[in-house]
Design an enzyme around this catalytic site. Structure first.
Site, PDB file in Angstrom:
ATOM      1  CD  GLU A 141       9.271  36.391  38.629  1.00  0.00           C
ATOM      2  OE1 GLU A 141       8.166  35.938  39.001  1.00  0.00           O
ATOM      3  OE2 GLU A 141       9.400  37.507  38.098  1.00  0.00           O
ATOM      4  CD  GLU A 183       9.869  42.281  38.129  1.00  0.00           C
ATOM      5  OE1 GLU A 183      10.365  41.885  37.056  1.00  0.00           O
ATOM      6  OE2 GLU A 183      10.484  42.251  39.221  1.00  0.00           O
ATOM      7  CB  ALA A 196       5.163  35.910  28.644  1.00  0.00           C
ATOM      8  CG  LEU A 213      11.531  32.703  31.120  1.00  0.00           C
ATOM      9  CD1 LEU A 213      10.373  31.745  31.406  1.00  0.00           C
ATOM     10  CD2 LEU A 213      12.376  32.898  32.375  1.00  0.00           C
TER      11      LEU A 213
HETATM   12  C1  1HE Z   1       8.270  32.988  25.798  1.00  0.00           C
HETATM   13  C2  1HE Z   1       7.897  33.432  27.076  1.00  0.00           C
HETATM   14  C3  1HE Z   1       8.911  33.965  27.902  1.00  0.00           C
HETATM   15  C4  1HE Z   1       6.151  32.646  26.115  1.00  0.00           C
HETATM   16  N1  1HE Z   1      10.157  34.034  27.400  1.00  0.00           N
HETATM   17  N2  1HE Z   1       9.514  33.068  25.349  1.00  0.00           N
HETATM   18  N3  1HE Z   1       7.364  34.349  32.999  1.00  0.00           N
HETATM   19  C5  1HE Z   1       6.919  33.136  32.829  1.00  0.00           C
HETATM   20  O1  1HE Z   1       7.341  32.212  33.491  1.00  0.00           O
HETATM   21  C6  1HE Z   1       5.842  32.986  31.779  1.00  0.00           C
HETATM   22  C7  1HE Z   1       6.260  32.014  30.710  1.00  0.00           C
HETATM   23  N4  1HE Z   1       5.208  31.896  29.692  1.00  0.00           N
HETATM   24  C8  1HE Z   1       4.053  31.203  29.915  1.00  0.00           C
HETATM   25  O2  1HE Z   1       3.777  30.706  30.989  1.00  0.00           O
HETATM   26  C9  1HE Z   1       3.130  31.068  28.748  1.00  0.00           C
HETATM   27  O3  1HE Z   1       3.896  31.193  27.570  1.00  0.00           O
HETATM   28  C10 1HE Z   1       1.998  32.108  28.707  1.00  0.00           C
HETATM   29  C11 1HE Z   1       1.018  31.806  29.832  1.00  0.00           C
HETATM   30  C12 1HE Z   1       2.514  33.535  28.818  1.00  0.00           C
HETATM   31  C13 1HE Z   1       1.272  32.009  27.342  1.00  0.00           C
HETATM   32  O4  1HE Z   1       0.880  30.671  27.134  1.00  0.00           O
HETATM   33  P1  1HE Z   1       0.519  30.198  25.652  1.00  0.00           P
HETATM   34  O5  1HE Z   1       0.058  28.781  25.751  1.00  0.00           O
HETATM   35  O6  1HE Z   1      -0.368  31.182  25.001  1.00  0.00           O
HETATM   36  O7  1HE Z   1       1.882  30.305  24.814  1.00  0.00           O
HETATM   37  P2  1HE Z   1       3.132  29.292  24.765  1.00  0.00           P
HETATM   38  O8  1HE Z   1       2.844  28.164  23.807  1.00  0.00           O
HETATM   39  O9  1HE Z   1       3.612  28.897  26.114  1.00  0.00           O
HETATM   40  O10 1HE Z   1       4.249  30.222  24.145  1.00  0.00           O
HETATM   41  C14 1HE Z   1       4.154  30.736  22.826  1.00  0.00           C
HETATM   42  C15 1HE Z   1       5.517  31.167  22.420  1.00  0.00           C
HETATM   43  O11 1HE Z   1       5.920  32.265  23.258  1.00  0.00           O
HETATM   44  C16 1HE Z   1       6.578  30.106  22.597  1.00  0.00           C
HETATM   45  O12 1HE Z   1       7.579  30.317  21.621  1.00  0.00           O
HETATM   46  P3  1HE Z   1       7.723  29.367  20.318  1.00  0.00           P
HETATM   47  O13 1HE Z   1       8.894  29.940  19.595  1.00  0.00           O
HETATM   48  O14 1HE Z   1       7.933  27.994  20.868  1.00  0.00           O
HETATM   49  O15 1HE Z   1       6.399  29.511  19.584  1.00  0.00           O
HETATM   50  C17 1HE Z   1       7.149  30.426  23.956  1.00  0.00           C
HETATM   51  O16 1HE Z   1       8.469  29.943  24.126  1.00  0.00           O
HETATM   52  C18 1HE Z   1       7.146  31.933  23.894  1.00  0.00           C
HETATM   53  N5  1HE Z   1       7.173  32.506  25.227  1.00  0.00           N
HETATM   54  N6  1HE Z   1       6.589  33.202  27.247  1.00  0.00           N
HETATM   55  C19 1HE Z   1      10.421  33.599  26.159  1.00  0.00           C
HETATM   56  N7  1HE Z   1       8.667  34.445  29.131  1.00  0.00           N
HETATM   57  C20 1HE Z   1      14.134  40.824  35.431  1.00  0.00           C
HETATM   58  S1  1HE Z   1      13.668  39.389  36.127  1.00  0.00           S
HETATM   59  C21 1HE Z   1      12.096  39.045  35.578  1.00  0.00           C
HETATM   60  C22 1HE Z   1      11.716  37.644  35.981  1.00  0.00           C
HETATM   61  C23 1HE Z   1      10.667  37.075  35.066  1.00  0.00           C
HETATM   62  O17 1HE Z   1       9.991  37.759  34.349  1.00  0.00           O
HETATM   63  S2  1HE Z   1      10.525  35.375  35.079  1.00  0.00           S
HETATM   64  C24 1HE Z   1       9.538  35.004  33.672  1.00  0.00           C
HETATM   65  C25 1HE Z   1       8.191  34.727  34.109  1.00  0.00           C
END
Ligand code: 1HE
Length: 266
Positions: free
Chosen positions: A140, A120, A68, A72
């Site tokens: 992003e 990435e 993911a 974040l």
């Molecule tokens: C996370 C993250 C994360 C999930 N950081 N904790 N990346 C994004 O913008 C993607 C963000 N994530 C999502 O859109 C969705 O989580 C998913 C499509 C990947 C998966 O969806 P789903 O429904 O299976 O899971 P969920 O309910 O959204 O998340 C489950 C848990 O994973 C939840 O934590 P919990 O403690 O509440 O159970 C979420 O917070 C956690 N989680 N994704 C932290 N990304 C060097 S610069 C790089 C720039 C980037 O990479 S920007 C990030 C882009």
């Protein structure tokens, strides 16, 4: 192969007899989001791999999603200063450059979300295999941030600058055969991407290590050079690789007509 498994908390390993190592991002509850500790572990493993006898790496994710992207929540909680986040990004580059330039073939087994920093990471692999659940995005733009792990370079290389800009501006998602046609992955399977990646890794592990080193290190370096310098450096690399003693047996097999011929797919 001494990977010292106790040193790792966020990566899991399966070391196979033929030198193939399956490296699995192991934070499924967080959809394998990349926190600072995971990046440190990737640096540690990919520093070890080229000199540790690893013949090929399959990079996979535990759970339904490959990765993911940036953690974040960690980023939000840390409320980082500009220079702190610059150093976070530099660590990402260290990890991904060690993958791309390390000389050990890395095959990414993709499923579910391959987004943001997850894309990435996947882009730093040499071969990407997707399944029917895999989807790619750069969210992003919508999150109010920017790429920092090389998407401007590697994703642009894969699909071209205009498509990369469109992905990050619009949050556009690519999946299925279209993603392969664009170049985000080289393979798509009806089955499991991990199974297919393992098959490919077994095939690659049968190549000579020095040949794989040239393919999975020199090509990236050569692509950074002028055509003139690349032609020169390619000749130097070929001088070493194409005269390696281990290749003689394979060349002799061809000369004596015992080696397999190249044939079209049936
Ligand atoms: C996370 C993250 C994360 C999930 N950081 N904790 N990346 C994004 O913008 C993607 C963000 N994530 C999502 O859109 C969705 O989580 C998913 C499509 C990947 C998966 O969806 P789903 O429904 O299976 O899971 P969920 O309910 O959204 O998340 C489950 C848990 O994973 C939840 O934590 P919990 O403690 O509440 O159970 C979420 O917070 C956690 N989680 N994704 C932290 N990304 C060097 S610069 C790089 C720039 C980037 O990479 S920007 C990030 C882009």
């Amino acid at each position: 192969m001494d990977i010292r498994l106790d040193d790792y908390a966020n990566l899991a390993f399966d070391v196979r007899d033929n030198g193939v190592v399956v490296v699995t991002l192991n934070r499924p509850a967080k959809r394998n989001a990349l926190d600072a500790a995971t990046i440190d572990e990737l640096i540690q493993f990919f520093t070890f791999a080229p000199r540790g006898g690893v013949r090929a790496v399959v990079l996979a994710g535990e759970g339904d999603h490959f990765c993911a992207g940036l953690d974040l929540v960690e980023h939000w909680k840390a409320d980082r200063s500009p220079d702190e986040f610059m150093h976070v990004c530099l660590r990402w580059h260290e990890a991904f450059n060690k993958m791309e330039y390390g000389g050990v073939p890395v095959i990414a087994a993709l499923k579910g979300a391959v987004v943001g920093g997850g894309l990435e990471l996947a882009s730093a692999a040499h071969v990407r295999v997707m399944d029917q659940t895999t989807y790619f995005a750069l969210p992003e733009g919508q999150r109010g941030i920017f790429t920092g792990g090389g998407a401007t370079i590697r994703v642009s290389d894969l699909i071209g600058k205009a498509r990369m800009i469109d992905m990050i501006l619009m949050g556009r998602v690519y999946q299925g055969k279209e993603a392969v046609d664009l170049g985000l992955a080289q393979y798509i399977t009806e089955g499991s991407s991990l199974d297919m990646a393992l098959e490919l890794a077994d095939r690659v592990a049968a190549n000579l290590p020095l040949t794989n080193f040239a393919i999975c290190s020199a090509i990236s370096h050569l692509n950074n050079m002028s055509a003139m310098d690349a032609a020169y450096a390619e000749s130097v690399v070929a001088g070493i690789v194409n005269t390696q003693p281990a290749a003689r047996e394979r060349l002799e097999a061809f000369a004596s007509k015992t080696a397999a011929r190249v044939r079209p797919n049936s």
